[in-house]
Design a protein around this motif. Sequence first.
Motif, PDB file in Angstrom:
ATOM      1  N   GLU A 130       0.687  -1.220  -0.011  1.00 35.57           N
ATOM      2  CA  GLU A 130      -0.071  -0.096  -0.052  1.00 35.57           C
ATOM      3  C   GLU A 130       0.828   1.233   0.051  1.00 35.57           C
ATOM      4  OE1 GLU A 130      -2.820  -0.352   3.323  1.00 35.57           O
ATOM      5  OE2 GLU A 130      -3.573  -2.126   2.576  1.00 35.57           O
ATOM      6  N   LEU A 131       0.674   2.076  -0.908  1.00 34.69           N
ATOM      7  CA  LEU A 131       1.626   3.116  -1.098  1.00 34.69           C
ATOM      8  C   LEU A 131       0.727   4.561  -1.194  1.00 34.69           C
ATOM      9  CD1 LEU A 131       4.367   4.384  -1.956  1.00 34.69           C
ATOM     10  CD2 LEU A 131       3.827   3.716  -4.080  1.00 34.69           C
ATOM     11  N   HIS A 132       1.112   5.332  -0.193  1.00 35.21           N
ATOM     12  CA  HIS A 132       0.503   6.832  -0.099  1.00 35.21           C
ATOM     13  C   HIS A 132       1.369   7.844  -0.552  1.00 35.21           C
ATOM     14  CE1 HIS A 132      -2.816   4.957   2.691  1.00 35.21           C
ATOM     15  NE2 HIS A 132      -1.876   4.224   2.353  1.00 35.21           N
ATOM     16  N   PHE A 133       1.057   8.618  -1.563  1.00 32.58           N
ATOM     17  CA  PHE A 133       1.924   9.849  -1.894  1.00 32.58           C
ATOM     18  C   PHE A 133       1.386  10.881  -2.632  1.00 32.58           C
ATOM     19  CE2 PHE A 133       1.898   6.768  -5.234  1.00 32.58           C
ATOM     20  CZ  PHE A 133       1.865   7.445  -6.455  1.00 32.58           C
ATOM     21  N   ALA A 134       1.958  12.116  -2.783  1.00 36.32           N
ATOM     22  CA  ALA A 134       1.277  13.090  -3.563  1.00 36.32           C
ATOM     23  C   ALA A 134       2.234  13.227  -4.963  1.00 36.32           C
ATOM     24  CB  ALA A 134       1.489  14.363  -2.685  1.00 36.32           C
ATOM     25  N   ALA A 135       1.448  13.374  -6.113  1.00 34.10           N
ATOM     26  CA  ALA A 135       2.193  13.511  -7.211  1.00 34.10           C
ATOM     27  C   ALA A 135       1.421  14.463  -8.068  1.00 34.10           C
ATOM     28  CB  ALA A 135       2.239  12.261  -7.633  1.00 34.10           C
ATOM     29  N   HIS A 136       2.019  15.535  -8.670  1.00 34.01           N
ATOM     30  CA  HIS A 136       1.395  16.620  -9.209  1.00 34.01           C
ATOM     31  C   HIS A 136       2.006  16.719 -10.698  1.00 34.01           C
ATOM     32  CE1 HIS A 136       0.592  16.997  -5.051  1.00 34.01           C
ATOM     33  NE2 HIS A 136      -0.733  17.343  -5.408  1.00 34.01           N
ATOM     34  N   THR A 137       3.121  16.072 -10.578  1.00 31.83           N
ATOM     35  CA  THR A 137       3.722  15.929 -12.103  1.00 31.83           C
ATOM     36  C   THR A 137       4.230  14.667 -12.155  1.00 31.83           C
ATOM     37  OG1 THR A 137       5.910  16.790 -11.384  1.00 31.83           O
ATOM     38  CG2 THR A 137       4.427  18.498 -11.968  1.00 31.83           C
ATOM     39  N   MET A 138       4.618  14.229 -13.203  1.00 33.78           N
ATOM     40  CA  MET A 138       5.136  12.815 -13.366  1.00 33.78           C
ATOM     41  C   MET A 138       6.683  12.650 -12.654  1.00 33.78           C
ATOM     42  SD  MET A 138       2.840  10.851 -14.097  1.00 33.78           S
ATOM     43  CE  MET A 138       3.825   9.449 -14.550  1.00 33.78           C
ATOM     44  N   GLU A 139       7.114  14.064 -12.566  1.00 37.51           N
ATOM     45  CA  GLU A 139       8.652  14.013 -11.922  1.00 37.51           C
ATOM     46  C   GLU A 139       8.607  13.591 -10.647  1.00 37.51           C
ATOM     47  OE1 GLU A 139      10.116  18.165 -12.689  1.00 37.51           O
ATOM     48  OE2 GLU A 139      10.270  17.594 -14.808  1.00 37.51           O
ATOM     49  N   CYS A 140       7.377  13.612  -9.910  1.00 40.31           N
ATOM     50  CA  CYS A 140       7.161  13.150  -8.460  1.00 40.31           C
ATOM     51  C   CYS A 140       7.138  11.821  -8.558  1.00 40.31           C
ATOM     52  CB  CYS A 140       6.003  13.795  -8.123  1.00 40.31           C
ATOM     53  SG  CYS A 140       5.686  15.429  -8.205  1.00 40.31           S
ATOM     54  N   VAL A 141       7.290  11.098  -9.512  1.00 43.10           N
ATOM     55  CA  VAL A 141       7.122   9.840  -9.352  1.00 43.10           C
ATOM     56  C   VAL A 141       8.270   8.840  -9.683  1.00 43.10           C
ATOM     57  CG1 VAL A 141       5.478   7.799  -9.820  1.00 43.10           C
ATOM     58  CG2 VAL A 141       4.578  10.080  -9.815  1.00 43.10           C
ATOM     59  N   SER A 142       8.651   8.277  -8.775  1.00 43.76           N
ATOM     60  CA  SER A 142       9.692   6.864  -9.207  1.00 43.76           C
ATOM     61  C   SER A 142       9.921   5.696  -8.256  1.00 43.76           C
ATOM     62  CB  SER A 142      11.259   7.760  -8.900  1.00 43.76           C
ATOM     63  OG  SER A 142      12.060   6.652  -9.407  1.00 43.76           O
TER      64      SER A 142
END
Length: 236
Positions: free
Chosen positions: A110-122
């Motif tokens: 289970e993964l909780h995170f904020a992402a407002h551009t794809m640069e936030c995701v890895s």
Amino acid sequence: MESWCPANPSVFRNIDLHARYIDKIPSWMISLGNLRGLDLSMCRMGPEDMANLGRIPALTSLKLGTFYGRNGRIFIHGFRYLKYFNLKLWSCGTAVEFEEGSMPKLEVFELHFAAHTMECVSFGIQHLSALTKVDLFIDGTDDIKNEIHGLMETSLGKLRSRPTLSLDGDGGHSSQSDCVHFEELFKGLYQQEAANSDQHIPGSDYFPFLGRIVEENNQDAKSCLRLLEEEHEVHH
């Protein structure tokens, strides 16, 4: 916590510290041979913290919340018997990587995170071969959430276990301006505390704590620069 060590480590089956922020994982946790469940909140995850957690011998369930990983990275290895992992990232700027062979029995992530551009995701999950279920909880726009869902679906489709994927979140009300990198978050808090330092409660260690976090961020940046410099010298 490092200075304290339980007299009888075998008595611990579950530990819940999610309402008490700690600054590091004490080395004595490795000796908790019967610990099955752990719930922690940390300001920052360093490589030594994940190393100590991964060496707890019988851990099967881990809930972990943190603002960021040192150098913008959380590298996971070990966790031989972990079956359930809940990870909350409270600010942007951290990549999560799983070493090959890590968490070999993990079934639910289970993964909780904020992402407002794809640069936030890895998030590198290609080595989690036993996964059966992945739940995403994303604070972001509908477009970003759908794009992340598609990328995760493609990654999971390459696993033999064929895990299911669900997507939840706060809805499409967030915007790119809401995305706060961990460095900016803590520098903002530091500056706010500095402006109100004359109002501090006697004995409070909050202000020096924030100062230390900002200094660690600076050290992290220097470390990254040194690594880039070394890589540049190797290739030239």
